[in-house]
Design a protein around this motif. Structure first.
Motif, PDB file in Angstrom:
ATOM      1  N   LEU A 190       0.399 -11.675 -40.779  1.00  0.00           N
ATOM      2  CA  LEU A 190      -0.527 -11.272 -41.831  1.00  0.00           C
ATOM      3  C   LEU A 190      -1.114  -9.897 -41.513  1.00  0.00           C
ATOM      4  N   ILE A 191      -1.212  -9.095 -42.617  1.00  0.00           N
ATOM      5  CA  ILE A 191      -1.093  -9.489 -44.015  1.00  0.00           C
ATOM      6  C   ILE A 191       0.111  -8.802 -44.655  1.00  0.00           C
ATOM      7  N   ASN A 192       0.555  -9.377 -45.774  1.00  0.00           N
ATOM      8  CA  ASN A 192       1.505  -8.662 -46.608  1.00  0.00           C
ATOM      9  C   ASN A 192       0.717  -7.652 -47.446  1.00  0.00           C
ATOM     10  N   THR A 193       1.398  -6.920 -48.299  1.00  0.00           N
ATOM     11  CA  THR A 193       0.738  -5.878 -49.082  1.00  0.00           C
ATOM     12  C   THR A 193      -0.188  -6.451 -50.145  1.00  0.00           C
ATOM     13  N   LEU A 194      -1.145  -5.632 -50.579  1.00  0.00           N
ATOM     14  CA  LEU A 194      -2.036  -5.994 -51.675  1.00  0.00           C
ATOM     15  C   LEU A 194      -1.484  -5.441 -52.981  1.00  0.00           C
ATOM     16  N   THR A 195      -1.596  -6.199 -54.039  1.00  0.00           N
ATOM     17  CA  THR A 195      -1.064  -5.772 -55.326  1.00  0.00           C
ATOM     18  C   THR A 195      -1.884  -4.623 -55.893  1.00  0.00           C
ATOM     19  N   GLY A 196      -1.193  -3.527 -56.240  1.00  0.00           N
ATOM     20  CA  GLY A 196      -1.870  -2.355 -56.785  1.00  0.00           C
ATOM     21  C   GLY A 196      -1.116  -1.774 -57.972  1.00  0.00           C
ATOM     22  N   LEU A 197      -1.749  -0.819 -58.626  1.00  0.00           N
ATOM     23  CA  LEU A 197      -1.175  -0.221 -59.834  1.00  0.00           C
ATOM     24  C   LEU A 197      -1.561   1.254 -59.885  1.00  0.00           C
ATOM     25  N   LYS A 198      -0.582   2.099 -60.247  1.00  0.00           N
ATOM     26  CA  LYS A 198      -0.828   3.535 -60.370  1.00  0.00           C
ATOM     27  C   LYS A 198      -0.208   4.028 -61.674  1.00  0.00           C
ATOM     28  N   PHE A 199      -0.950   4.867 -62.410  1.00  0.00           N
ATOM     29  CA  PHE A 199      -0.461   5.383 -63.686  1.00  0.00           C
ATOM     30  C   PHE A 199      -0.094   6.861 -63.591  1.00  0.00           C
ATOM     31  N   ASP A 200       0.919   7.230 -64.365  1.00  0.00           N
ATOM     32  CA  ASP A 200       1.264   8.625 -64.599  1.00  0.00           C
ATOM     33  C   ASP A 200       0.361   9.109 -65.730  1.00  0.00           C
ATOM     34  N   LEU A 201      -0.471  10.102 -65.454  1.00  0.00           N
ATOM     35  CA  LEU A 201      -1.456  10.527 -66.443  1.00  0.00           C
ATOM     36  C   LEU A 201      -0.814  11.182 -67.663  1.00  0.00           C
ATOM     37  N   MET A 202       0.380  11.751 -67.503  1.00  0.00           N
ATOM     38  CA  MET A 202       1.049  12.398 -68.622  1.00  0.00           C
ATOM     39  C   MET A 202       1.667  11.369 -69.560  1.00  0.00           C
TER      40      MET A 202
END
Length: 309
Positions: free
Chosen positions: A190-202
């Protein structure tokens, strides 16, 4: 010079350093920058029954304090791993830790049976916590009853100790750790990765083709340390700490928190030789903090923190 040997699942490792699953494939690329026999152990890429193609590109994006990845457990399937990958690792003289993944309990069991039969596999690591696959992954790792059932099924069929890789994407990681221990787990990663999100602003769309990805890197280190300590407080089983290891001091912090060893992943993006660097630097760091023997520190933490029978 301080001793950096550690004991896990009845096996004495020369040091506590190993790559995190999926960050060094099956060793071919890593062997070009270091002698794999330097490692405490080598953790393979997660393996499934049949080949998985993974997710469409892009699958990696740099973000605040780390990286998001959504590779999706791409791998050549268990037969190729048994016939082509594990024999190559055996020639390198390093204990192998075989990471197991799947879409069903039956697939996990089938893969585990085959991988555990390889002579150079020291223990299995059940990847029940990957956030980047549509089936399996988090659907296994967040439900305590499912964790117990899956772990017990694999433990009953496999020929080697079974470690369970725990997800941080839960309210209380100790609930999942207890569930894995009830299933007969020999230890935890432990630990595995944490769920995340990234946006392309364009484009205003997610950068990764999968949408979300798993966050790794320096940003998750304090969270991983906290969760390792939480699990150590409720269990005496061996723990392999993962999350934001970039320095030998990071390794020592995991050991103080309650880990027996560590895995290194995101740090390899910027420094392909980081595993070798950590192994070489660790003895001096232990001496700086007046620690003569790493295993003694691990045993002391068990005595002071872990529950007693």
């Amino acid at each position: 010079m301080s001793s950096i040997k550690t004991q896990i699942a009845g096996i004495t490792l020369n040091n506590p350093i190993m790559p995190a699953s999926g960050t060094a494939g099956f060793g071919e690329e890593l062997s070009s920058v270091m002698d794999l026999s330097e490692l405490g152990a080598f953790v393979t890429k997660s393996t499934t029954l049949e080949p998985w193609t993974g997710n469409a590109k892009p699958v990696v994006a740099e973000t605040t304090g780390g990286w998001l990845n959504a590779v999706g457990l791409k791998n050549p399937g268990v037969q190729a791993v048994m016939n082509e990958k594990l024999p190559g690792l055996a020639e390198k003289g390093v204990p192998a830790v075989a990471s197991v993944a799947g879409k069903t309990v039956e697939e996990y069991v089938a893969v585990a049976v085959q991988l555990s039969s390889a002579p150079n596999v020291a223990w299995l690591e059940l990847n029940i916590s990957c956030p980047n696959v549509k089936q399996g992954g988090l659907s296994f790792g967040t439900n305590p009853e499912t964790v117990t059932h899956l772990t017990s099924a694999v433990v009953a069929a496999a020929h080697k100790p079974v470690f369970v890789k725990l997800t941080p994407n839960v309210t209380d990681i100790t609930v999942i750790a207890r569930a894995a221990e009830r299933g007969g787990a020999a230890g935890f990663t432990l630990i595995n990765t944490l769920t995340g999100l990234k946006f392309d602003l364009m484009t205003r769309r997610p950068v990764l083709s999968n949408g979300t990805g798993g966050l790794s890197g320096r940003a998750i280190h304090p969270l991983a340390i906290r969760m390792v300590r939480q699990v150590r407080e409720i269990s005496r089983l061996p723990i392999i700490g993962v999350g934001g290891v970039f320095t030998a001091e990071d390794v020592l912090e995991f050991i103080i928190a309650g880990a027996n060893a560590v895995q290194v992943g995101a740090a390899r993006y910027g420094n392909p030789q980081i595993l070798s660097d950590l192994i070489q630097a660790l003895p001096a760091v232990l001496e700086r903090y007046h620690i003569d023997n790493l295993q003694d520190l691990i045993d002391q933490t068990l005595t002071e923190v872990a529950p007693h029978d």
